[in-house]
Design a protein around this motif. Structure first.
Motif, short mmCIF file in Angstrom:
data_model
loop_
_atom_site.label_atom_id
_atom_site.label_comp_id
_atom_site.label_asym_id
_atom_site.label_seq_id
_atom_site.Cartn_x
_atom_site.Cartn_y
_atom_site.Cartn_z
N SER A 138 49.65 -38.12 7.00
CA SER A 138 49.30 -37.36 7.34
C SER A 138 48.69 -37.11 8.53
O SER A 138 47.67 -37.92 9.58
CB SER A 138 48.59 -36.11 6.47
OG SER A 138 47.17 -36.76 6.86
N THR A 139 48.78 -35.64 8.94
CA THR A 139 48.24 -35.27 10.41
C THR A 139 46.47 -35.80 10.66
O THR A 139 45.70 -35.28 11.58
CB THR A 139 49.15 -33.99 11.16
OG1 THR A 139 48.52 -32.85 9.93
CG2 THR A 139 50.18 -33.84 11.08
N GLU A 140 46.55 -35.19 9.53
CA GLU A 140 44.67 -35.70 9.23
C GLU A 140 44.05 -36.55 9.74
O GLU A 140 43.80 -37.00 10.06
CB GLU A 140 44.65 -34.88 8.44
CG GLU A 140 44.54 -32.74 7.34
CD GLU A 140 46.11 -32.57 7.45
OE1 GLU A 140 46.05 -31.47 8.02
OE2 GLU A 140 46.50 -33.77 7.16
N ALA A 160 53.46 -33.22 12.60
CA ALA A 160 54.78 -33.95 12.08
C ALA A 160 56.32 -32.95 11.95
O ALA A 160 56.44 -32.19 12.34
CB ALA A 160 54.40 -34.06 10.34
N SER A 161 57.26 -33.90 12.23
CA SER A 161 58.56 -32.92 11.91
C SER A 161 58.79 -32.42 10.67
O SER A 161 57.82 -32.59 9.75
CB SER A 161 59.43 -34.46 12.12
OG SER A 161 59.86 -35.44 10.95
N SER A 167 54.08 -37.51 14.76
CA SER A 167 53.41 -38.06 16.58
C SER A 167 52.72 -37.34 16.53
O SER A 167 51.39 -37.07 16.22
CB SER A 167 54.74 -37.37 16.89
OG SER A 167 55.98 -38.12 16.42
N PHE A 168 52.17 -38.12 18.07
CA PHE A 168 50.88 -37.23 18.77
C PHE A 168 51.54 -37.82 20.35
O PHE A 168 52.74 -38.59 20.53
CB PHE A 168 50.06 -38.56 18.14
CG PHE A 168 50.04 -39.89 18.62
CD1 PHE A 168 49.23 -40.38 19.91
CD2 PHE A 168 50.55 -41.36 17.75
CE1 PHE A 168 49.59 -41.76 19.86
CE2 PHE A 168 50.29 -42.41 18.12
CZ PHE A 168 49.87 -42.61 19.61
N VAL A 169 50.64 -36.96 21.01
CA VAL A 169 50.58 -37.67 22.63
C VAL A 169 48.99 -37.26 22.79
O VAL A 169 48.64 -36.26 22.11
CB VAL A 169 51.70 -36.11 22.86
CG1 VAL A 169 51.29 -36.19 24.65
CG2 VAL A 169 52.52 -36.15 22.57
#
Length: 207
Positions: A138-140, A160-161, A167-169
């Protein structure tokens, strides 16, 4: 009689001079006369090279293993700007390249590229290697993992798509460069320079 008159006149004359001298003088609360025309101070030009070096030093304290790996790498960017001859000769391909120039990335110095590649490898290993086994779901979780490693993801840096692919930047603290990652198998984590329009996120749009 004449002597007394002359002495009295001198006293009156001196008192008048003192009164005239006092006129127009502004006295501050401390009793000192205010400067009628203060000279403005001029600021010094910032030393960007010194600021960049200080930022790298702060980075090295945060990530000593990366600093040790990249010690001695050149800090000057390679020369050789793009020339029109390097653009495609086909008119349509040339137009496409010109319209998408905003996606070009800044050239990294050998030192910055070394730091970026080292951070990318560090993050890739924490995510479970190329197969992504044990990677966050998860993004968390992903944001927490990156934060725990010393990075500072901001709003929108971890996403997240529509299908749930993470993904991350990231902008590496203090010294840059950027590191972009996609957890969708096969996992991809790579370093790159900032985009010509600024920032680490790939710009959208164009002309």
């Amino acid at each position: 009689m004449t002597s007394r008159t002359t002495t009295a006149g001198a006293v009156l004359f001196t008192a008048g001079l003192l009164a005239l001298t006092a006129c127009g003088t502004t006295v501050s609360g401390s009793g000192a006369a205010a400067d009628p025309s203060p000279v403005p101070t001029t600021g010094q030009t910032p030393d960007h090279a010194a600021q960049a070096a200080a930022a790298v030093a702060r980075h090295d304290k945060l990530f000593p293993e990366v600093a040790e790996l990249c010690r001695g790498k050149a800090t000057a960017a390679p020369t050789g700007p793009a020339t029109p001859g390097e653009l495609p000769t086909d008119p349509e391909a040339r137009k496409y390249a010109e319209n998408h120039a905003y996606k070009n990335e800044a050239t990294l110095t050998p030192a910055a590229k070394c730091r970026g590649d080292a951070h990318a490898a560090r993050i890739r290993k924490a995510l479970g290697g190329s197969d992504g086994k044990g990677a966050p779901k998860s993004t968390e979780e992903l944001s927490g993992l990156l934060t725990g490693m010393g990075y500072k993801p901001e709003a929108g840096d971890v996403y997240a798509s529509s299908t749930g692919n993470l993904s991350f930047v990231l902008s590496i603290p203090e010294s840059g460069p950027c590191v972009t990652g996609h957890l969708t198998p096969p996992m991809s984590v790579k370093a790159h320079g900032v985009y010509m329009e600024g920032g680490c996120h790939e710009p959208r749009g164009g002309h």
